[in-house]
Design an enzyme around this catalytic site. Structure first.
Site, PDB file in Angstrom:
ATOM      1  N   ASN A  88       0.710  -1.289  -0.026  1.00 40.39           N
ATOM      2  CA  ASN A  88      -0.156   0.009  -0.023  1.00 40.39           C
ATOM      3  C   ASN A  88       1.108   1.279   0.018  1.00 40.39           C
ATOM      4  O   ASN A  88       2.071   1.147  -0.056  1.00 40.39           O
ATOM      5  CB  ASN A  88      -1.202   0.065   1.255  1.00 40.39           C
ATOM      6  CG  ASN A  88      -2.427   0.526   0.809  1.00 40.39           C
ATOM      7  OD1 ASN A  88      -2.454   1.789   0.263  1.00 40.39           O
ATOM      8  ND2 ASN A  88      -3.490  -0.265   1.295  1.00 40.39           N
ATOM      9  N   ASP A  96      19.828  -0.836   2.117  1.00 36.82           N
ATOM     10  CA  ASP A  96      21.168  -0.575   1.819  1.00 36.82           C
ATOM     11  C   ASP A  96      22.026  -1.849   1.524  1.00 36.82           C
ATOM     12  O   ASP A  96      22.993  -2.128   0.772  1.00 36.82           O
ATOM     13  CB  ASP A  96      21.951   0.099   2.876  1.00 36.82           C
ATOM     14  CG  ASP A  96      21.754   1.574   3.017  1.00 36.82           C
ATOM     15  OD1 ASP A  96      20.718   2.248   2.236  1.00 36.82           O
ATOM     16  OD2 ASP A  96      22.081   2.203   3.821  1.00 36.82           O
ATOM     17  N   HIS A 118      22.265   3.042  12.883  1.00 36.50           N
ATOM     18  CA  HIS A 118      23.441   3.630  13.204  1.00 36.50           C
ATOM     19  C   HIS A 118      23.975   3.701  14.679  1.00 36.50           C
ATOM     20  O   HIS A 118      23.042   3.114  15.540  1.00 36.50           O
ATOM     21  CB  HIS A 118      22.972   5.377  12.999  1.00 36.50           C
ATOM     22  CG  HIS A 118      22.568   5.773  11.661  1.00 36.50           C
ATOM     23  ND1 HIS A 118      23.588   6.036  10.593  1.00 36.50           N
ATOM     24  CD2 HIS A 118      21.368   5.659  11.371  1.00 36.50           C
ATOM     25  CE1 HIS A 118      22.688   6.022   9.628  1.00 36.50           C
ATOM     26  NE2 HIS A 118      21.382   5.889   9.693  1.00 36.50           N
ATOM     27  N   ALA A 163      -0.747  -3.326  13.620  1.00 39.94           N
ATOM     28  CA  ALA A 163      -0.373  -1.878  13.379  1.00 39.94           C
ATOM     29  C   ALA A 163       0.365  -1.182  14.381  1.00 39.94           C
ATOM     30  O   ALA A 163       0.134  -1.555  15.556  1.00 39.94           O
ATOM     31  CB  ALA A 163      -1.749  -1.154  13.073  1.00 39.94           C
ATOM     32  N   ARG A 183       6.088  -8.094  19.963  1.00 42.36           N
ATOM     33  CA  ARG A 183       6.233  -9.423  20.673  1.00 42.36           C
ATOM     34  C   ARG A 183       5.062 -10.365  20.091  1.00 42.36           C
ATOM     35  O   ARG A 183       3.976  -9.846  19.986  1.00 42.36           O
ATOM     36  CB  ARG A 183       6.134  -9.341  22.247  1.00 42.36           C
ATOM     37  CG  ARG A 183       7.187  -8.541  22.954  1.00 42.36           C
ATOM     38  CD  ARG A 183       7.072  -8.511  24.458  1.00 42.36           C
ATOM     39  NE  ARG A 183       8.329  -8.144  24.772  1.00 42.36           N
ATOM     40  CZ  ARG A 183       8.370  -6.885  25.504  1.00 42.36           C
ATOM     41  NH1 ARG A 183       7.641  -5.826  24.886  1.00 42.36           N
ATOM     42  NH2 ARG A 183       9.454  -6.442  25.853  1.00 42.36           N
TER      43      ARG A 183
END
Length: 197
Positions: A88, A96, A118, A163, A183
């Site tokens: 969607n 990457d 990072h 969601a 979880r």
């Protein structure tokens, strides 16, 4: 940059070690920015052009693929999509390294699949220091709206991600998983054949 240096950087990336923007600059030609822009501006009814662009953008793309515009990708060329995929609007691939999506996968609006993170210490983030690990989404997975899937995660066959979840670890097959961090809350069983949820 010498080929030996490129191979060393590729090896570090493959191990999930930190690398920088400057070190990875030689990978830039694999980005499909112009093709992604074109796809996002192609009329929905022009299915032939859209299909052609998808095959140019992605490393592989299966049959009967539906990808609603707009979508975004760091490269595009590191994404593999199976058959009967539905993605969607506002799907983001931070690819990457490889993202592999199986057959019969459905992804709701505003989902981010990010292979890259990072370091915590700011000194290690100089020159956009980062690490990358592949993501695998197995067959028949359903991912709900506004989910974020983090580097190195595998989501098992048939699972459902609720969601708003942040998926930071592997999810086993045939599971319902929700939350931040995501979880497993229960298995998917034959009882679900008679249920809407």
């Amino acid at each position: 940059m010498a080929e030996t240096d490129q191979n060393e950087i590729r090896a570090r990336i493959a191990k999930g070690l930190v690398y920088t923007e400057t070190e990875a600059a030689f990978l830039a030609p694999a980005r499909r920015e112009d093709e992604i822009f074109a796809y996002n501006h192609t009329p929905p009814g022009d299915t032939g052009r859209r299909r052609s662009l998808l095959t140019e953008i992605f490393a592989s793309v299966g049959e009967r693929t539906v990808l609603q515009a707009p979508f975004h990708a760091a490269f595009g060329s590191n994404v593999h999509i199976g058959d009967d995929f539905f993605g969607n609007v506002n799907l983001t691939f931070v690819d990457d390294v490889e993202i592999r999506i199986g057959n019969d996968v459905m992804i709701a609006p505003s989902v981010t699949l990010t292979t890259t993170g990072h370091p915590v210490h700011p000194a290690r983030r100089a020159d956009f220091g980062r690490f990358s690990e592949p993501i695998v989404i197995e067959d028949k997975v359903w991912i709900g709206s506004n989910v974020v899937v983090l580097p190195g995660v595998r989501i098992g066959y048939g699972s459902v991600i609720g969601a708003g979840s942040v998926v930071s670890r592997d999810i086993p097959p045939m599971s319902v998983a929700v939350g931040t961090p995501c979880r497993v809350v229960r298995p998917i069983t034959d009882a679900d054949l008679a249920s809407r949820a």
